[in-house]
Every structure is written in C-alpha cells, then in structure tokens.
Write a protein that holds these residues in place. Structure first.
Motif, PDB file in Angstrom:
ATOM      1  N   LYS A 312     104.251   2.420   2.255  1.00 38.84           N
ATOM      2  CA  LYS A 312     103.097   3.379   2.234  1.00 38.84           C
ATOM      3  C   LYS A 312     102.325   3.099   0.707  1.00 38.84           C
ATOM      4  O   LYS A 312     103.976   4.288  -0.126  1.00 38.84           O
ATOM      5  CB  LYS A 312     103.800   4.249   2.593  1.00 38.84           C
ATOM      6  N   ILE A 313     101.187   3.539   0.854  1.00 41.80           N
ATOM      7  CA  ILE A 313     101.781   3.754  -0.581  1.00 41.80           C
ATOM      8  C   ILE A 313     100.175   4.564  -1.012  1.00 41.80           C
ATOM      9  O   ILE A 313      98.871   4.845  -0.275  1.00 41.80           O
ATOM     10  CB  ILE A 313     100.222   2.336  -1.474  1.00 41.80           C
ATOM     11  N   GLY A 314     100.072   5.059  -2.175  1.00 40.96           N
ATOM     12  CA  GLY A 314      98.778   6.382  -2.513  1.00 40.96           C
ATOM     13  C   GLY A 314      97.985   6.078  -3.486  1.00 40.96           C
ATOM     14  O   GLY A 314      98.315   5.439  -4.348  1.00 40.96           O
ATOM     15  N   VAL A 315      96.715   6.731  -2.956  1.00 39.98           N
ATOM     16  CA  VAL A 315      95.246   6.150  -3.337  1.00 39.98           C
ATOM     17  C   VAL A 315      94.851   7.734  -3.892  1.00 39.98           C
ATOM     18  O   VAL A 315      94.668   8.307  -3.132  1.00 39.98           O
ATOM     19  CB  VAL A 315      94.836   4.844  -3.002  1.00 39.98           C
ATOM     20  N   LEU A 316      94.693   7.810  -4.870  1.00 43.17           N
ATOM     21  CA  LEU A 316      94.073   9.355  -5.248  1.00 43.17           C
ATOM     22  C   LEU A 316      92.597   9.069  -6.245  1.00 43.17           C
ATOM     23  O   LEU A 316      92.471   8.165  -7.053  1.00 43.17           O
ATOM     24  CB  LEU A 316      94.875   9.612  -6.238  1.00 43.17           C
ATOM     25  N   GLY A 317      91.481   9.592  -4.953  1.00 46.73           N
ATOM     26  CA  GLY A 317      90.444   9.759  -5.971  1.00 46.73           C
ATOM     27  C   GLY A 317      89.803   7.756  -5.012  1.00 46.73           C
ATOM     28  O   GLY A 317      89.975   6.965  -4.891  1.00 46.73           O
ATOM     29  N   ALA A 331      85.890   1.679  -6.985  1.00 49.98           N
ATOM     30  CA  ALA A 331      86.725   0.288  -7.211  1.00 49.98           C
ATOM     31  C   ALA A 331      87.435   0.934  -5.705  1.00 49.98           C
ATOM     32  O   ALA A 331      88.824   0.359  -5.683  1.00 49.98           O
ATOM     33  CB  ALA A 331      86.918   0.579  -8.229  1.00 49.98           C
ATOM     34  N   SER A 332      87.510   2.320  -5.651  1.00 49.07           N
ATOM     35  CA  SER A 332      88.232   2.622  -4.641  1.00 49.07           C
ATOM     36  C   SER A 332      88.567   1.907  -3.432  1.00 49.07           C
ATOM     37  O   SER A 332      89.303   1.494  -2.766  1.00 49.07           O
ATOM     38  CB  SER A 332      88.519   3.737  -4.189  1.00 49.07           C
ATOM     39  N   ILE A 333      87.405   1.598  -3.286  1.00 47.91           N
ATOM     40  CA  ILE A 333      87.069   0.706  -1.557  1.00 47.91           C
ATOM     41  C   ILE A 333      87.707  -0.503  -1.865  1.00 47.91           C
ATOM     42  O   ILE A 333      87.874  -1.682  -1.156  1.00 47.91           O
ATOM     43  CB  ILE A 333      85.630   0.436  -1.558  1.00 47.91           C
ATOM     44  N   VAL A 384      92.939   6.478  -8.836  1.00 51.54           N
ATOM     45  CA  VAL A 384      91.932   6.030  -9.230  1.00 51.54           C
ATOM     46  C   VAL A 384      90.278   6.570  -9.526  1.00 51.54           C
ATOM     47  O   VAL A 384      90.027   5.796 -10.173  1.00 51.54           O
ATOM     48  CB  VAL A 384      91.248   4.856  -7.479  1.00 51.54           C
ATOM     49  N   THR A 385      90.745   7.665  -9.605  1.00 52.48           N
ATOM     50  CA  THR A 385      89.113   8.151  -9.800  1.00 52.48           C
ATOM     51  C   THR A 385      90.197   9.937 -10.598  1.00 52.48           C
ATOM     52  O   THR A 385      90.849  10.280 -10.178  1.00 52.48           O
ATOM     53  CB  THR A 385      88.286   9.118  -8.880  1.00 52.48           C
TER      54      THR A 385
END
Ligand code: UDX
Length: 443
Positions: A312-317, A331-333, A384-385
C-alpha cells in the motif's frame, strides 16, 4: 473600450476579468451554456485564487458580462480577443479547429471596424490565416486588423500575473493597431513590447520552451548530484546568484507538467520540423522530462528490491502544481499508473484536484479525505505536489505519524537537516538520501 473575449478557459476568463477590472466593458463568450450560466452568477468554472471575487465585483459594476450569443458578443466590440484552446494533436502539433470556427463566426457577426487579437498559443503564421478566414466570411463592409498578444500567466497566480506581468507582447502589422492595443493596456502599467506578428507568436513558444529547458537542465544536474553526493538545492542557489542565470525555474523535481509546457514544447518541435529544422535541444528537454517522471518510482522500487506487489503506497498531491486543480499532464497521473502496473495499491489525497483525478485514474485508486488518512497505514509515501499543507508540519510529522516512515519527496519539500534526528527514511531529488541505521535495524 468594448472588448469581447472568446473562450473562458484559464487564459480567456482571467484576461476578461482583468480587463473589466481595468474599467473596460467586457463580454466573455463561450459555447458552453452551463458554464456561461454559472459565470453569470459569479461562479468560476476553474479554481484560481482571487478570480471569483473580481468576477463578482465587476459583474455587479456592470463591466463584465457572459454570453453564448455571437451576435451580442461582436456587435459593439472594438477589440475581439481569441482565447480558445489549441489542444495537442497526436503528432504534437496544435489543433486549430476551435480557432478556425471562431474566425468564421467573427466574420459573420462583426458590424464595425475591429481589431482581432489572438491570445491562444498558435503556430507562427496562424494570425494571418485567421485574418484570411475572417475576411472570407465577412458579411458587413468593415475592416478587420489582426494582432498577436500571447499570454504568459501561470495557473495558481493567474490574476496576479495578468495584472502585474513582466511584459505585454503585441505583434502587429501597423502602428494604428498597436496604438489601439496600447490604449487598452495602458491601465496595467506593464512594459509593452511591440513587434511583428510572427515574432510575437514565436516569443510565446520560445519563452515556454526556454523555461522547460531550465527545468530539464536542473533535473539532469540533480541526477548527477545524487551520484557524486552533491546537493542540487545548493547548486541551484549558487547558480542563481549569477544574474545571467537567475534562480527561478531551477527547482529540481519530477519534471514539468500542466497545460502549457508539455504541449508547447512538442508544438515547437513540430513547428521546427515543418521548416526542415531538427530542434535537437528541445527534443532532449522533452525526453529528460519524460524520464524524470519515473525517477521517484525507480527509487521506491529500488528500496523494496524491485517488488511492490500488494504494497500500500500513499501518493500526496495530484495537481500538476500547488494552487490549481488542474491535472493536465500532471506527473501524479503517470506515477500512479506506473505504481499500479507494478502491482501496488494506491491511496491518494489532494486538497482540490481529486474530483478531476477521479475521472482519469483507475477505479482501484483509493481517494482519502485528508493527509492523515493517507499516511496512516501505508508502507511508504510519494510526495508529488508541494501543497503547503503537506509541508507545514515538517518532516517530523511524517516520522511520528507513519507506522512505516519512508518518504519519497519528489519536490524537495524538506531540508536534509530536518531529518537529522528523526527515525525516518527520506529520499528526495538530487540530494543524498537519509537512511537511519537505527531505523533500518529496527525493521
Ligand atoms: C507556464 C508558464 O510559466 C506561463 O508563463 C505560461 O503562460 C503557461 O505555462 P504554468 O503551466 O501555469 O505556467 O505553471 P508553472 O508555474 O510555469 O509550472 C509548470 C510546471 O513546471 C509545473 O509542473 C511545475 O511543477 C514545474 N516546475 C516549475 C518545476 O519542476 N521546477 C521549477 O523550477 C518550476
């Protein structure tokens, strides 16, 4: 002056609102009926700080109107500004179909001598082509002059950039047209640079391509910094003191995104190709940018020995930068899609871009309600953001709140010193990683 702005995207709406703020009578036209109805009530279709306040103020003062009707929009206009989209075609060139439609409609509906200004970013030569279409469709005996007036506003600070820009570029065929535009822009108190139409069109592409080049340059430098134990932040700072270089746009990260740089760099490569010039440098800038979006994911894979299946990986932004809900070429996408391909589970949060992201991301992605919910039980996070709310609590917050404090920071949000006494693994861009012995032993 009576000004009509066609197209109410970022450029059109911000331009229209700013011109009304400068005491001009502005009509903004768009073909989207629902959008126009909302704007008539002072509701902005885009998130942009300060925009709605100015919209409401100028609607109330009677200086700003919205319509779908071309006859209303064009009848009394002294100046018509074209600000419709020029999206990217599959081959990278600009799609001019919206601009062409607008030109036809101008020809059909104008009833007095008018200056038609192109604000949309269009390839060199397009303004003359627009004039041809207008002239071919004219039904009244009126004269049309054309001008190019590229826009340099940034999302998230669009109103400020429009009202207090570094320069206004106008490309014209004669002095009389220049004078009309100078009159319109006089209240802005911004330096005006006058040139011919082709040069004005080129200034926009060359400016964006140059800024993109600065970003790719520092990103390449950051990749070398990591290998020689240098700190890219200090390198950029040290370079930036030189006035010929400047510190701006030397922030290493996960590459540029958004509605302009990716589209305009590709378009300029196409424009060059169209005149038999191979723009090697710009092609490399684009390639570097595409690679840079993978850098953070590669670091994560390396950390987990190449296997993140089921993790489970968290992506912020999600927004392509803070201060906007825009996810175009973000870039997030790309990053989330890579992670999903590698078999990871994704939980993500963005203060305002989640609704837009839900439309393009896989339904497997979990959207959290806040930052805390993301970091709760993930094995690592990717920043990421660089939203303020992710930075404000410092790295300490992540060290204390995450059960597995492993942070991959794609925007260098924290100083390395902050990590000194924390139980955290912290990987950033162009700087040495922080891997605490104690922490690794405990794992
Ligand atoms: C850009 C131009 O700045 C503007 O003049 C033009 O009119 C439209 O394109 P915008 O796309 O809104 O504006 O955003 P900008 O702030 O320029 O950032 C573009 C991208 O570059 C973002 O993804 C940002 O994160 C990235 N970036 C910017 C970096 O990676 N490093 C930097 O140093 C600066």
């Amino acid at each position: 002056m009576n000004i009509t702005v066609i197209g109410t995207g970022y450029v059109g709406l911000v331009t229209g609102v700013s011109l009304s703020e400068m005491n001009h009578n502005v009509i903004c036209m768009d073909i989207d009926k629902k959008k126009v109805e909302k704007m008539q009530q002072g509701i902005s279709p885009i998130y942009e700080p300060g925009l709605e306040e100015l919209m409401r103020k100028n609607i109330k003062l009677g200086r700003l109107q919205f319509t779908t009707q071309p006859d209303n929009a064009f009848k009394y206009a002294d100046i018509v500004m074209i600000a419709v989209g020029t999206p990217q075609l599959p081959n990278g060139s600009a799609n001019l179909s919206y601009v062409e439609e607008v030109a036809k409609s101008i020809g059909k509906y104008i009833r007095r001598d008018t200056v038609v200004v192109t604000k949309s970013t269009v390839p060199v030569g397009t303004n003359k082509y627009i004039k041809q279409i207008i002239d071919n469709n004219l039904v009244s005996n009126v004269k049309v002059k054309i001008a190019s007036n590229p826009e340099f506003l940034r999302e998230g600070s669009a109103i400020h950039d429009c009202l207090y820009g570094d320069r206004i570029v106008i490309g014209v065929e004669d002095n009389q047209t220049a004078e009309i535009l100078e009159e319109m822009y006089k209240p802005f108190k911004t330096p005006i640079f006058k040139t011919d139409i082709n040069s004005a069109e080129m200034i926009k592409y060359a400016s964006n391509a140059f800024l993109a080049t600065k970003i790719s340059f520092i990103n390449e430098v950051s990749n070398i910094c990591e290998k020689i134990n240098a700190n890219v932040e200090d390198v950029a700072e040290g370079m930036g003191f030189d006035k010929r270089i400047g510190r701006a746009f030397l922030n290493a990260g996960i590459g540029y995104g958004g509605s302009c740089f990716p589209k305009d760099t590709n378009a300029l490569v196409q424009i060059a190709g169209g005149v038999a010039h191979d723009f090697h440098l710009l092609k490399s800038v684009i390639e570097v940018n595409n690679n840079q979006q993978k850098v953070l994911v590669q670091k994560l894979l390396d950390r987990f020995d190449g296997n993140i299946v089921g993790k489970k990986i968290g992506v912020l932004g999600l927004a392509f930068k803070p201060g906007t809900d825009d996810i175009r070429d973000a870039a997030s996408i790309t990053i989330i899609n890579y992670l999903l391909n590698e078999g990871a589970e994704i939980v993500t949060y963005d203060p305002i871009a989640m609704e837009k992201a839900k439309k393009v991301l896989s339904p497997k992605v979990i959207f959290a309600n806040n930052l805390e919910e993301v970091i709760e039980d993930v094995e690592a996070i990717l920043l990421v953001t660089e939203w303020e709310e992710f930075k404000i609590k410092g790295l300490k917050f992540y060290a204390e709140k995450m059960s597995s404090p492993i942070v991959f920071d794609g925007r260098n949000c924290f100083s390395l010193e902050e990590g000194n006494d924390l139980d955290i693994e912290y990987y950033s861009v162009g700087r040495s990683p922080i891997k605490k012995e104690r922490f690794i032993l405990n794992k």
